[in-house]
Design a protein around this motif. Structure first.
Motif, PDB file in Angstrom:
ATOM      1  N   THR A  85      37.419  38.165  43.671  1.00 39.04           N
ATOM      2  CA  THR A  85      38.550  38.114  42.755  1.00 39.04           C
ATOM      3  C   THR A  85      39.235  39.467  42.785  1.00 39.04           C
ATOM      4  O   THR A  85      38.609  40.498  42.550  1.00 39.04           O
ATOM      5  N   LEU A  86      40.535  39.452  43.117  1.00 40.28           N
ATOM      6  CA  LEU A  86      41.328  40.679  43.183  1.00 40.28           C
ATOM      7  C   LEU A  86      42.456  40.608  42.161  1.00 40.28           C
ATOM      8  O   LEU A  86      42.787  39.534  41.666  1.00 40.28           O
ATOM      9  N   ILE A  87      43.064  41.744  41.863  1.00 37.30           N
ATOM     10  CA  ILE A  87      44.181  41.818  40.930  1.00 37.30           C
ATOM     11  C   ILE A  87      45.452  42.128  41.721  1.00 37.30           C
ATOM     12  O   ILE A  87      45.505  43.092  42.490  1.00 37.30           O
ATOM     13  N   CYS A  88      46.485  41.319  41.512  1.00 35.61           N
ATOM     14  CA  CYS A  88      47.769  41.510  42.193  1.00 35.61           C
ATOM     15  C   CYS A  88      48.448  42.766  41.656  1.00 35.61           C
ATOM     16  O   CYS A  88      48.562  42.941  40.444  1.00 35.61           O
ATOM     17  N   LYS A  89      48.908  43.638  42.569  1.00 36.51           N
ATOM     18  CA  LYS A  89      49.524  44.887  42.139  1.00 36.51           C
ATOM     19  C   LYS A  89      50.943  44.681  41.611  1.00 36.51           C
ATOM     20  O   LYS A  89      51.480  45.559  40.949  1.00 36.51           O
ATOM     21  N   ASP A  90      51.551  43.523  41.872  1.00 38.49           N
ATOM     22  CA  ASP A  90      52.899  43.256  41.370  1.00 38.49           C
ATOM     23  C   ASP A  90      52.888  42.564  40.008  1.00 38.49           C
ATOM     24  O   ASP A  90      53.520  43.038  39.075  1.00 38.49           O
ATOM     25  N   CYS A  91      52.176  41.444  39.905  1.00 39.01           N
ATOM     26  CA  CYS A  91      52.215  40.664  38.668  1.00 39.01           C
ATOM     27  C   CYS A  91      51.005  40.885  37.767  1.00 39.01           C
ATOM     28  O   CYS A  91      51.014  40.483  36.606  1.00 39.01           O
ATOM     29  N   GLY A  92      49.940  41.511  38.299  1.00 40.15           N
ATOM     30  CA  GLY A  92      48.752  41.803  37.493  1.00 40.15           C
ATOM     31  C   GLY A  92      47.798  40.636  37.302  1.00 40.15           C
ATOM     32  O   GLY A  92      46.789  40.770  36.615  1.00 40.15           O
ATOM     33  N   LYS A  93      48.104  39.499  37.904  1.00 42.10           N
ATOM     34  CA  LYS A  93      47.233  38.328  37.766  1.00 42.10           C
ATOM     35  C   LYS A  93      46.090  38.402  38.765  1.00 42.10           C
ATOM     36  O   LYS A  93      46.201  39.007  39.822  1.00 42.10           O
ATOM     37  N   GLU A  94      44.985  37.746  38.405  1.00 42.29           N
ATOM     38  CA  GLU A  94      43.845  37.659  39.316  1.00 42.29           C
ATOM     39  C   GLU A  94      44.131  36.598  40.381  1.00 42.29           C
ATOM     40  O   GLU A  94      44.806  35.604  40.120  1.00 42.29           O
ATOM     41  N   PHE A  95      43.622  36.847  41.582  1.00 41.82           N
ATOM     42  CA  PHE A  95      43.700  35.844  42.642  1.00 41.82           C
ATOM     43  C   PHE A  95      42.432  35.937  43.476  1.00 41.82           C
ATOM     44  O   PHE A  95      41.745  36.957  43.475  1.00 41.82           O
ATOM     45  N   ILE A  96      42.123  34.854  44.161  1.00 41.13           N
ATOM     46  CA  ILE A  96      40.901  34.773  44.964  1.00 41.13           C
ATOM     47  C   ILE A  96      41.195  35.165  46.402  1.00 41.13           C
ATOM     48  O   ILE A  96      42.107  34.636  47.026  1.00 41.13           O
ATOM     49  N   PHE A  97      40.414  36.086  46.920  1.00 36.70           N
ATOM     50  CA  PHE A  97      40.415  36.444  48.341  1.00 36.70           C
ATOM     51  C   PHE A  97      39.219  35.695  48.915  1.00 36.70           C
ATOM     52  O   PHE A  97      38.082  36.149  48.828  1.00 36.70           O
ATOM     53  N   SER A  98      39.494  34.522  49.472  1.00 38.44           N
ATOM     54  CA  SER A  98      38.416  33.614  49.861  1.00 38.44           C
ATOM     55  C   SER A  98      37.607  34.147  51.041  1.00 38.44           C
ATOM     56  O   SER A  98      38.062  35.007  51.792  1.00 38.44           O
ATOM     57  N   ALA A  99      36.420  33.590  51.199  1.00 33.83           N
ATOM     58  CA  ALA A  99      35.551  33.968  52.314  1.00 33.83           C
ATOM     59  C   ALA A  99      36.247  33.682  53.641  1.00 33.83           C
ATOM     60  O   ALA A  99      36.174  34.477  54.578  1.00 33.83           O
ATOM     61  N   GLY A 100      36.964  32.569  53.725  1.00 28.27           N
ATOM     62  CA  GLY A 100      37.699  32.222  54.943  1.00 28.27           C
ATOM     63  C   GLY A 100      38.797  33.228  55.247  1.00 28.27           C
ATOM     64  O   GLY A 100      39.011  33.611  56.399  1.00 28.27           O
ATOM     65  N   GLU A 101      39.508  33.661  54.213  1.00 24.03           N
ATOM     66  CA  GLU A 101      40.551  34.667  54.406  1.00 24.03           C
ATOM     67  C   GLU A 101      39.944  36.001  54.847  1.00 24.03           C
ATOM     68  O   GLU A 101      40.488  36.680  55.722  1.00 24.03           O
ATOM     69  N   GLN A 102      38.814  36.347  54.268  1.00 21.37           N
ATOM     70  CA  GLN A 102      38.144  37.596  54.653  1.00 21.37           C
ATOM     71  C   GLN A 102      37.728  37.556  56.119  1.00 21.37           C
ATOM     72  O   GLN A 102      37.886  38.537  56.846  1.00 21.37           O
ATOM     73  N   GLU A 103      37.217  36.409  56.542  1.00 21.49           N
ATOM     74  CA  GLU A 103      36.815  36.254  57.940  1.00 21.49           C
ATOM     75  C   GLU A 103      38.033  36.382  58.859  1.00 21.49           C
ATOM     76  O   GLU A 103      37.991  37.058  59.887  1.00 21.49           O
ATOM     77  N   PHE A 104      39.149  35.752  58.471  1.00 20.25           N
ATOM     78  CA  PHE A 104      40.393  35.845  59.234  1.00 20.25           C
ATOM     79  C   PHE A 104      40.844  37.299  59.333  1.00 20.25           C
ATOM     80  O   PHE A 104      41.209  37.772  60.406  1.00 20.25           O
ATOM     81  N   TYR A 105      40.839  38.024  58.216  1.00 21.20           N
ATOM     82  CA  TYR A 105      41.235  39.434  58.209  1.00 21.20           C
ATOM     83  C   TYR A 105      40.356  40.231  59.165  1.00 21.20           C
ATOM     84  O   TYR A 105      40.840  41.077  59.917  1.00 21.20           O
ATOM     85  N   ALA A 106      39.048  39.966  59.132  1.00 17.79           N
ATOM     86  CA  ALA A 106      38.118  40.689  60.004  1.00 17.79           C
ATOM     87  C   ALA A 106      38.401  40.388  61.476  1.00 17.79           C
ATOM     88  O   ALA A 106      38.391  41.296  62.313  1.00 17.79           O
ATOM     89  N   GLU A 107      38.669  39.122  61.799  1.00 18.94           N
ATOM     90  CA  GLU A 107      38.971  38.740  63.183  1.00 18.94           C
ATOM     91  C   GLU A 107      40.233  39.429  63.702  1.00 18.94           C
ATOM     92  O   GLU A 107      40.324  39.793  64.868  1.00 18.94           O
ATOM     93  N   LYS A 108      41.213  39.596  62.823  1.00 17.18           N
ATOM     94  CA  LYS A 108      42.482  40.232  63.195  1.00 17.18           C
ATOM     95  C   LYS A 108      42.391  41.754  63.181  1.00 17.18           C
ATOM     96  O   LYS A 108      43.322  42.432  63.582  1.00 17.18           O
ATOM     97  N   GLY A 109      41.291  42.291  62.679  1.00 15.89           N
ATOM     98  CA  GLY A 109      41.122  43.740  62.633  1.00 15.89           C
ATOM     99  C   GLY A 109      41.770  44.396  61.428  1.00 15.89           C
ATOM    100  O   GLY A 109      41.929  45.616  61.387  1.00 15.89           O
ATOM    101  N   PHE A 110      42.172  43.586  60.429  1.00 17.43           N
ATOM    102  CA  PHE A 110      42.764  44.149  59.218  1.00 17.43           C
ATOM    103  C   PHE A 110      41.673  44.834  58.410  1.00 17.43           C
ATOM    104  O   PHE A 110      40.612  44.259  58.181  1.00 17.43           O
ATOM    105  N   GLU A 111      41.929  46.052  57.992  1.00 15.89           N
ATOM    106  CA  GLU A 111      40.917  46.807  57.257  1.00 15.89           C
ATOM    107  C   GLU A 111      41.108  46.760  55.750  1.00 15.89           C
ATOM    108  O   GLU A 111      40.158  46.939  54.995  1.00 15.89           O
ATOM    109  N   ASN A 112      42.333  46.525  55.299  1.00 18.41           N
ATOM    110  CA  ASN A 112      42.616  46.520  53.859  1.00 18.41           C
ATOM    111  C   ASN A 112      42.659  45.107  53.311  1.00 18.41           C
ATOM    112  O   ASN A 112      43.122  44.182  53.971  1.00 18.41           O
ATOM    113  N   GLU A 113      42.210  44.961  52.083  1.00 18.41           N
ATOM    114  CA  GLU A 113      42.291  43.673  51.409  1.00 18.41           C
ATOM    115  C   GLU A 113      43.730  43.461  50.951  1.00 18.41           C
ATOM    116  O   GLU A 113      44.475  44.429  50.764  1.00 18.41           O
TER     117      GLU A 113
END
Length: 94
Positions: free
Chosen positions: A6-34
């Motif tokens: 669960t992360l907090i949006c820096k624009d609206c301040g609402k919580e959102f889910i950074f899913s396990a699938g999205e994390q895996e996708f980010y890792a595959e693409k080499g993205f280092e930041n959430e």
């Protein structure tokens, strides 16, 4: 391996889910930041950056017809309509 976060949006301040699938996708693409924004704020930001271009109307210096250009014409330099511009390009490439 990955768990939903669960992360907090820096624009609206609402919580959102950074899913396990999205994390895996980010890792595959080499993205280092959430992600810092929720999906709605990311979409709104993309749309605001790709907004409509403003066009200006001027008189073509060659044919006197209407020329629509994506920059504000200056009085010291004439502009060309699309047809005259294409003719000029074709003549230069010969």
């Amino acid at each position: 391996m990955y768990e939903d976060k669960t992360l907090i949006c820096k624009d609206c301040g609402k919580e959102f889910i950074f899913s396990a699938g999205e994390q895996e996708f980010y890792a595959e693409k080499g993205f280092e930041n959430e992600p810092q924004r929720c999906k709605d704020c990311r979409t709104a930001r993309k749309q605001s950056r790709s907004g409509e271009r403003k066009f200006y109307t001027a008189v073509c210096r060659e044919c006197g017809g209407e020329a629509r250009v994506p920059f504000e014409p200056k009085s010291d330099r004439g502009v060309l309509c699309s047809a005259c511009f294409e003719k000029m390009k074709a003549a230069q490439s010969e």
